[in-house]
Scaffold this active site. Structure first.
Site, short mmCIF file in Angstrom:
data_model
loop_
_atom_site.label_atom_id
_atom_site.label_comp_id
_atom_site.label_asym_id
_atom_site.label_seq_id
_atom_site.Cartn_x
_atom_site.Cartn_y
_atom_site.Cartn_z
N CYS A 36 5.11 -6.38 2.20
CA CYS A 36 5.49 -4.96 2.20
C CYS A 36 4.65 -4.19 3.24
CB CYS A 36 5.37 -4.38 0.80
SG CYS A 36 6.34 -2.86 0.59
N TYR A 37 3.72 -3.34 2.79
CA TYR A 37 2.88 -2.62 3.75
C TYR A 37 2.15 -3.60 4.65
CZ TYR A 37 -0.74 0.52 5.57
OH TYR A 37 -1.57 1.25 6.40
N GLY A 58 0.84 -1.20 0.00
CA GLY A 58 0.00 0.00 0.00
C GLY A 58 0.86 1.24 0.00
N HIS A 117 8.58 -7.94 -2.38
CA HIS A 117 7.41 -8.33 -3.18
C HIS A 117 7.68 -9.68 -3.88
CE1 HIS A 117 4.98 -4.66 -2.90
NE2 HIS A 117 6.13 -4.01 -2.84
N GLU A 125 5.56 -11.45 -5.38
CA GLU A 125 4.63 -11.64 -6.50
C GLU A 125 5.18 -11.16 -7.84
OE1 GLU A 125 3.40 -7.65 -4.60
OE2 GLU A 125 4.32 -9.55 -4.02
N SER A 148 -18.50 -10.02 -29.01
CA SER A 148 -17.61 -9.14 -29.77
C SER A 148 -16.74 -9.93 -30.74
CB SER A 148 -16.71 -8.35 -28.81
OG SER A 148 -15.78 -9.23 -28.19
N GLY A 149 -16.62 -11.23 -30.50
CA GLY A 149 -15.70 -12.05 -31.29
C GLY A 149 -14.33 -12.12 -30.67
N GLY A 150 -14.11 -11.37 -29.58
CA GLY A 150 -12.84 -11.43 -28.87
C GLY A 150 -12.77 -12.68 -28.00
N VAL A 151 -11.65 -12.83 -27.31
CA VAL A 151 -11.42 -14.03 -26.52
C VAL A 151 -12.47 -14.19 -25.42
CG1 VAL A 151 -9.79 -15.22 -25.00
CG2 VAL A 151 -8.94 -13.93 -26.96
N ASP A 152 -12.72 -13.13 -24.67
CA ASP A 152 -13.60 -13.24 -23.50
C ASP A 152 -15.02 -13.60 -23.89
OD1 ASP A 152 -11.32 -12.41 -22.18
OD2 ASP A 152 -11.96 -10.33 -22.01
N SER A 153 -15.59 -12.86 -24.84
CA SER A 153 -16.98 -13.14 -25.20
C SER A 153 -17.10 -14.47 -25.94
CB SER A 153 -17.57 -12.00 -26.04
OG SER A 153 -16.93 -11.88 -27.29
N SER A 154 -16.06 -14.88 -26.66
CA SER A 154 -16.09 -16.16 -27.37
C SER A 154 -16.11 -17.32 -26.38
CB SER A 154 -14.89 -16.30 -28.30
OG SER A 154 -14.93 -15.31 -29.31
N LYS A 205 -7.06 -13.28 -17.56
CA LYS A 205 -7.05 -13.48 -19.01
C LYS A 205 -6.48 -14.84 -19.42
CE LYS A 205 -7.81 -10.90 -22.03
NZ LYS A 205 -9.01 -10.73 -22.88
#
Length: 531
Positions: free
Chosen positions: A89-90, A62, A176, A178, A230-236, A377
């Site tokens: 960290c924080y 943070g 960190h 990560e 949309s034809g993109g990855v997510d909506s497909s 993603k």
């Protein structure tokens, strides 16, 4: 919709966000350990935390100093739930501060790659090299340990780089783990969630697909669903999940808002429309002029996103009325959309996503279904492969929901859309050609090959000379990034000849452009998109 139940909900690690820039990355790294993880604000009530019955809790970094008045904090009771807690960290400083230690401002900031000596007898550092490289970013430091803690890592300038109270399952790390700059950070997080927390690691895409298909069937029943495709990855992938669950109860509406990549509308229709590989009810709505009218003169990025999001909903409402009774609207919202829109953790709103913060208050459907809302993603891509969606579609370049509306800086016009579509098509063609040539010659992907690359239209116009004439035209900006998770990204070092060829073609072939720029910004501090 999209909440994970059954065995997955019983094994969950919570990330408590104190406003750090890496909150999503922490969650993503935990999921790489096959452990389900969600992000919550530090303002989340302790009773809600208890009710979720987490296997472990991680406190993020943070921007504040934990000892300042009004700084983000949490009840000491969090550390006595009998649940392992890891402070980063924080989060490490806050743990020490709340439990009776002392945190002070250091004489100098410790930032960047740092050599750290770790005690490999600590469960946190099992199988970690005793002398390892980590990423530091802090002004404050733990000057006095809380009672019951012992030091398990140090640096030349940081006497408490990590501490533990093993009996209570409390661990504090000043650096960190990560970020990729911490060489063995993933190993440390694995040690915490799998060994300290005792998670079995049951978070898998086959389980996700199976559970989500079942949830969709239960929720929808015999109702009808309208999907924004949309034809993109997510909506497909959302379409794949929904079609597997409910078949012809699903109608996919593809809105061509005139802000797509060159020829993309026709390509989407060829895949999802009649004669395509998906057994779906497919409707294409050509709404280009409608969007151009709504966006005329609008320059502020958030307003553009809100307008585009609202028009999506209005178009769907109209299509739903034509179809008849439609009970649910489905969207391809994914987890970074939720978090970046300020709905998942405590970090500042970065941008509104048209699937999340960009929606209007009134939506004429019973409920919105977002089956991918809990996925990052790369997890969406894994789910797509699990569903049998072709690799070409699954690994397609990401494209923002608002389309070229956020790749055109300033107001949007049909002419500007034409310019950026043509420039973008040339750029992607040249990068693809160079990448294919490299792979053919060397038998492997080029090390510079970006995960995402596109052209954007700046609102800068400048003087140029073409032939014997003075020009005053637009500058195109080229973007190419390499990233694992799309939460952090580095500029891709494309070969100079590729950039030169692209520049020459754009200036010669795209009317209205006389200058080409290459954006070398990383994320953070920039974002991948321009708006």
């Amino acid at each position: 919709m999209g909440d994970v139940r059954g065995e997955l909900s019983r094994e969950k690690v919570l990330v408590i966000d104190f406003g750090g820039q890496y909150n999503q990355l922490v969650a993503r790294r935990v999921r790489e350990c096959n452990v389900y993880c969600e992000i919550y604000s530090y303002k989340t009530d302790l009773e809600k935390i208890k009710a979720m019955n987490p296997k472990g809790i991680i406190l993020t970094g943070g921007p504040s100093s934990c000892y300042e008045e009004g700084a983000a904090t949490y009840s000491p009771e969090l550390f006595s739930l009998g649940v392992p807690v890891l402070g980063l960290c924080y989060g490490a400083q806050l743990m020490s501060h709340v439990l009776g230690g002392k945190v002070e401002r250091a004489s100098a900031r410790e930032y960047g790659k740092t050599e750290v000596d770790v005690d490999v007898t600590s469960p946190l550092f099992a199988n970690v090299t005793p002398h390892t490289t980590c990423w530091m970013s802090h002004f404050d430091y733990i000057s006095k340990l809380a009672p019951g803690f012992r030091v398990v890592a140090t640096t030349a300038n940081c006497p408490v780089a990590a501490a533990e109270c093993r009996e209570k399952g409390l661990y504090a790390i000043q650096f960190h783990p990560e970020v990729l700059h911490t060489a063995e950070g993933s190993k440390m997080l694995y040690n915490f969630v799998r060994n300290v927390c005792g998670c079995a690691g049951t978070w898998r895409m086959d389980s996700f697909v199976e559970n989500t298909v079942r949830e969709i069937r239960e929720k929808v029943g015999d109702g009808k669903v309208l999907l924004a495709l949309s034809g993109g990855v997510d909506s497909s992938v959302a379409a794949g999940l929904l079609s597997r669950a409910i078949g012809k109860q699903l109608t996919c509406v593809f809105v061509d808002h005139g802000l797509l990549r060159k020829n993309e509308g026709d390509e989407v229709e060829s895949v999802f429309g009649e004669g395509g590989q998906f057994d779906l009810n497919f409707i294409r709505v050509n709404a280009q002029q409608r969007y151009y009218v709504k966006l005329a003169g609008v320059t502020e990025p958030e307003r553009k996103r809100k307008i585009i999001g609202e028009e999506f909903i209005r178009v769907f409402e109209e299509e739903a009325k034509k179809i008849g009774a439609v009970d649910f609207l489905a969207q391809g919202t994914i987890y970074p959309d939720v978090v970046e829109s300020g709905l998942g953790g405590e970090s500042a709103v970065i941008k509104s996503h048209h699937n999340v913060g960009g929606l209007p208050d009134f939506v004429d459907f019973k409920e919105i279904i977002e089956p991918l809302r809990s996925l990052f993603k790369d997890e969406v891509r894994q789910a797509g492969l699990e569903l049998g969606i072709p690799e070409k579609l699954v690994f397609r370049q990401p494209f923002p929901g608002p389309g070229l509306g956020v790749r055109i800086i300033g107001d949007v016009t049909a002419e500007k859309v034409r310019i950026v579509q043509d420039a973008d098509a040339i750029y992607r063609e040249e990068v693809d050609k160079a990448a294919a040539a490299y792979k053919k010659e060397y038998g492997k992907d080029a090390p510079w090959l970006p995960n995402q690359y596109f052209a954007a239209l700046t609102n800068m116009r400048s003087v140029g000379v073409m032939g014997d004439e003075r020009t005053y035209d637009y500058a195109i900006a080229l973007r190419a990034v390499q990233t694992v998770d799309f939460m952090t990204a580095e500029c891709s070092c494309l070969p100079w000849d590729v950039l030169q060829t692209t520049m020459s073609r754009i200036i010669n072939e795209v009317r209205g452009v006389n200058r080409v720029l290459y954006d070398i910004s990383s994320k953070p501090p920039g974002t991948i998109e321009f708006e």
